[in-house]
Design a protein around this motif. Structure first.
Motif, PDB file in Angstrom:
ATOM      1  N   ILE A   3      42.936  30.273  36.383  1.00  0.00           N
ATOM      2  CA  ILE A   3      42.990  30.839  37.734  1.00  0.00           C
ATOM      3  C   ILE A   3      44.157  30.221  38.510  1.00  0.00           C
ATOM      4  N   PRO A   4      45.389  30.605  38.188  1.00  0.00           N
ATOM      5  CA  PRO A   4      46.513  30.100  38.972  1.00  0.00           C
ATOM      6  C   PRO A   4      46.464  30.625  40.415  1.00  0.00           C
ATOM      7  N   PRO A  16      44.073  35.633  38.299  1.00  0.00           N
ATOM      8  CA  PRO A  16      43.169  35.356  37.178  1.00  0.00           C
ATOM      9  C   PRO A  16      43.714  35.898  35.870  1.00  0.00           C
ATOM     10  N   ARG A  17      43.293  35.276  34.788  1.00  0.00           N
ATOM     11  CA  ARG A  17      43.704  35.716  33.450  1.00  0.00           C
ATOM     12  C   ARG A  17      42.458  35.845  32.600  1.00  0.00           C
ATOM     13  N   GLY A  18      42.349  36.963  31.894  1.00  0.00           N
ATOM     14  CA  GLY A  18      41.190  37.173  31.029  1.00  0.00           C
ATOM     15  C   GLY A  18      40.272  38.224  31.613  1.00  0.00           C
ATOM     16  N   ALA A  19      38.981  37.913  31.644  1.00  0.00           N
ATOM     17  CA  ALA A  19      37.975  38.853  32.139  1.00  0.00           C
ATOM     18  C   ALA A  19      37.422  38.373  33.476  1.00  0.00           C
ATOM     19  N   ILE A  20      37.060  39.326  34.307  1.00  0.00           N
ATOM     20  CA  ILE A  20      36.305  39.013  35.523  1.00  0.00           C
ATOM     21  C   ILE A  20      34.916  39.585  35.296  1.00  0.00           C
ATOM     22  N   ASP A  21      33.965  38.669  35.109  1.00  0.00           N
ATOM     23  CA  ASP A  21      32.584  39.059  34.847  1.00  0.00           C
ATOM     24  C   ASP A  21      31.658  38.021  35.465  1.00  0.00           C
ATOM     25  N   GLN A  22      30.380  38.100  35.150  1.00  0.00           N
ATOM     26  CA  GLN A  22      29.396  37.200  35.741  1.00  0.00           C
ATOM     27  C   GLN A  22      29.703  35.734  35.419  1.00  0.00           C
ATOM     28  N   ASP A  23      30.276  35.481  34.250  1.00  0.00           N
ATOM     29  CA  ASP A  23      30.583  34.105  33.869  1.00  0.00           C
ATOM     30  C   ASP A  23      31.779  33.533  34.623  1.00  0.00           C
ATOM     31  N   THR A  24      32.751  34.369  34.942  1.00  0.00           N
ATOM     32  CA  THR A  24      33.969  33.875  35.588  1.00  0.00           C
ATOM     33  C   THR A  24      33.952  34.016  37.105  1.00  0.00           C
ATOM     34  N   ARG A  25      33.029  34.814  37.628  1.00  0.00           N
ATOM     35  CA  ARG A  25      32.989  35.042  39.072  1.00  0.00           C
ATOM     36  C   ARG A  25      32.839  33.757  39.895  1.00  0.00           C
ATOM     37  N   PRO A  26      31.958  32.814  39.508  1.00  0.00           N
ATOM     38  CA  PRO A  26      31.826  31.611  40.338  1.00  0.00           C
ATOM     39  C   PRO A  26      33.140  30.834  40.494  1.00  0.00           C
ATOM     40  N   GLY A  27      33.888  30.680  39.425  1.00  0.00           N
ATOM     41  CA  GLY A  27      35.163  29.968  39.506  1.00  0.00           C
ATOM     42  C   GLY A  27      36.173  30.688  40.379  1.00  0.00           C
ATOM     43  N   LEU A  28      36.182  32.015  40.283  1.00  0.00           N
ATOM     44  CA  LEU A  28      37.089  32.808  41.111  1.00  0.00           C
ATOM     45  C   LEU A  28      36.697  32.722  42.580  1.00  0.00           C
ATOM     46  N   SER A  29      35.411  32.772  42.849  1.00  0.00           N
ATOM     47  CA  SER A  29      34.940  32.635  44.237  1.00  0.00           C
ATOM     48  C   SER A  29      35.323  31.276  44.797  1.00  0.00           C
ATOM     49  N   SER A  34      38.347  28.088  48.472  1.00  0.00           N
ATOM     50  CA  SER A  34      39.014  26.798  48.657  1.00  0.00           C
ATOM     51  C   SER A  34      40.392  26.913  49.303  1.00  0.00           C
ATOM     52  N   LEU A  35      40.822  28.131  49.576  1.00  0.00           N
ATOM     53  CA  LEU A  35      42.128  28.309  50.217  1.00  0.00           C
ATOM     54  C   LEU A  35      42.101  27.704  51.613  1.00  0.00           C
ATOM     55  N   LEU A  59      32.786  40.557  43.623  1.00  0.00           N
ATOM     56  CA  LEU A  59      33.711  39.512  44.043  1.00  0.00           C
ATOM     57  C   LEU A  59      34.733  40.059  45.033  1.00  0.00           C
ATOM     58  N   LEU A  60      35.380  41.162  44.678  1.00  0.00           N
ATOM     59  CA  LEU A  60      36.406  41.734  45.557  1.00  0.00           C
ATOM     60  C   LEU A  60      35.811  42.251  46.858  1.00  0.00           C
TER      61      LEU A  60
END
Length: 112
Positions: A3-4, A16-29, A34-35, A59-60
């Motif tokens: 998540i650059p 983000p790189r890869g998939a956006i799904d239930q597993d990756t949503r928390p890290g993206l959020s 954190s901005l 998420l979006l």
């Protein structure tokens, strides 16, 4: 998932790189939440997202609502075929949602 995040003044780009799904949503959020408060414009660069499911839509939607509440905005850049198709489908099925504004800067469906 990688998540650059780049920040330039009041603008940020989350790539983000890869998939956006239930597993990756928390890290993206977490990355978005954190901005710094000084960031008012966030671009979600989806060029490296190969798959997105309903977790990505949620998420979006959450990020759009948060940005509006802070007087800011989010935009999308470069979504690949599958995420773009999902976003367009969401816009058709839920026209009152944030999908049409988020798709506004992207090529129309007939240009894809």
């Amino acid at each position: 998932m990688s998540i650059p995040v780049t920040i330039d003044g009041d603008r940020a780009v989350i790539s983000p790189r890869g998939a956006i799904d239930q597993d990756t949503r928390p890290g993206l959020s977490t990355a978005a939440d954190s901005l710094p408060a000084s960031v008012t414009s966030v671009t979600w660069d989806l060029r490296e997202v190969v798959f997105m499911d309903s977790a990505g839509l949620h998420l979006l939607e959450d990020q759009h609502r948060t940005a509006l509440g802070r007087g800011g905005s989010i935009t999308l850049a470069g979504p690949q075929t599958q995420p773009l198709h999902l976003l367009r489908l969401a816009a058709q099925m839920y026209p009152a949602g944030p999908w049409s504004p988020l798709l506004a800067g992207l090529p129309p469906a007939d240009a894809a």
